[in-house]
Write a protein that holds these residues in place. Sequence first.
Motif, PDB file in Angstrom:
ATOM      1  N   UNK A   1     -91.883   4.808  -8.591  1.00 36.10           N
ATOM      2  CA  UNK A   1     -93.125   4.440  -9.268  1.00 36.10           C
ATOM      3  C   UNK A   1     -94.321   4.556  -8.328  1.00 36.10           C
ATOM      4  N   UNK A   2     -94.123   4.252  -7.051  1.00 36.56           N
ATOM      5  CA  UNK A   2     -95.215   4.373  -6.074  1.00 36.56           C
ATOM      6  C   UNK A   2     -95.507   5.830  -5.715  1.00 36.56           C
ATOM      7  N   UNK A   3     -94.492   6.677  -5.735  1.00 32.60           N
ATOM      8  CA  UNK A   3     -94.664   8.079  -5.381  1.00 32.60           C
ATOM      9  C   UNK A   3     -95.407   8.840  -6.488  1.00 32.60           C
ATOM     10  N   UNK A   4     -95.126   8.504  -7.744  1.00 32.32           N
ATOM     11  CA  UNK A   4     -95.755   9.203  -8.854  1.00 32.32           C
ATOM     12  C   UNK A   4     -97.225   8.803  -8.979  1.00 32.32           C
ATOM     13  N   UNK A   5     -98.060   9.711  -9.514  1.00 32.33           N
ATOM     14  CA  UNK A   5     -99.502   9.422  -9.557  1.00 32.33           C
ATOM     15  C   UNK A   5     -99.896   8.320 -10.541  1.00 32.33           C
ATOM     16  N   UNK A   6     -99.165   8.149 -11.617  1.00 33.48           N
ATOM     17  CA  UNK A   6     -99.502   7.120 -12.602  1.00 33.48           C
ATOM     18  C   UNK A   6     -98.533   5.947 -12.504  1.00 33.48           C
ATOM     19  N   UNK A   7     -98.966   4.790 -12.973  1.00 33.61           N
ATOM     20  CA  UNK A   7     -98.107   3.619 -13.047  1.00 33.61           C
ATOM     21  C   UNK A   7     -97.218   3.776 -14.278  1.00 33.61           C
ATOM     22  N   UNK A   8     -95.919   3.969 -14.069  1.00 29.78           N
ATOM     23  CA  UNK A   8     -94.999   4.273 -15.156  1.00 29.78           C
ATOM     24  C   UNK A   8     -94.928   3.125 -16.165  1.00 29.78           C
ATOM     25  N   UNK A   9     -94.846   1.903 -15.696  1.00 24.98           N
ATOM     26  CA  UNK A   9     -94.704   0.775 -16.612  1.00 24.98           C
ATOM     27  C   UNK A   9     -95.944   0.638 -17.493  1.00 24.98           C
ATOM     28  N   UNK A  10     -97.135   0.791 -16.909  1.00 23.09           N
ATOM     29  CA  UNK A  10     -98.378   0.708 -17.677  1.00 23.09           C
ATOM     30  C   UNK A  10     -98.438   1.835 -18.701  1.00 23.09           C
ATOM     31  N   UNK A  11     -98.027   3.018 -18.283  1.00 25.20           N
ATOM     32  CA  UNK A  11     -98.054   4.174 -19.180  1.00 25.20           C
ATOM     33  C   UNK A  11     -97.092   3.978 -20.358  1.00 25.20           C
TER      34      UNK A  11
END
Length: 71
Positions: free
Chosen positions: A31-41
Amino acid sequence: MEVLQFKYILASIVYSLLGVIILVVAFWLVDRITPENAWKEIVHNKNVALAIVVGAFIIAMGLIISSAIHG
């Protein structure tokens, strides 16, 4: 002869907790590596495709961790 010995129950609990901790840390790192916050998305923007990918990631990591722990 006991059917269930305490050491086997304790080992199962310890390995289960260890597996869950490793899974949470692995998801947090991805989740930190990806550009967007997965949980929020997933929650706010209702991104079903990302929810499927995250679910597949969690299943795959769970299988890998369980295989590594139980040999």
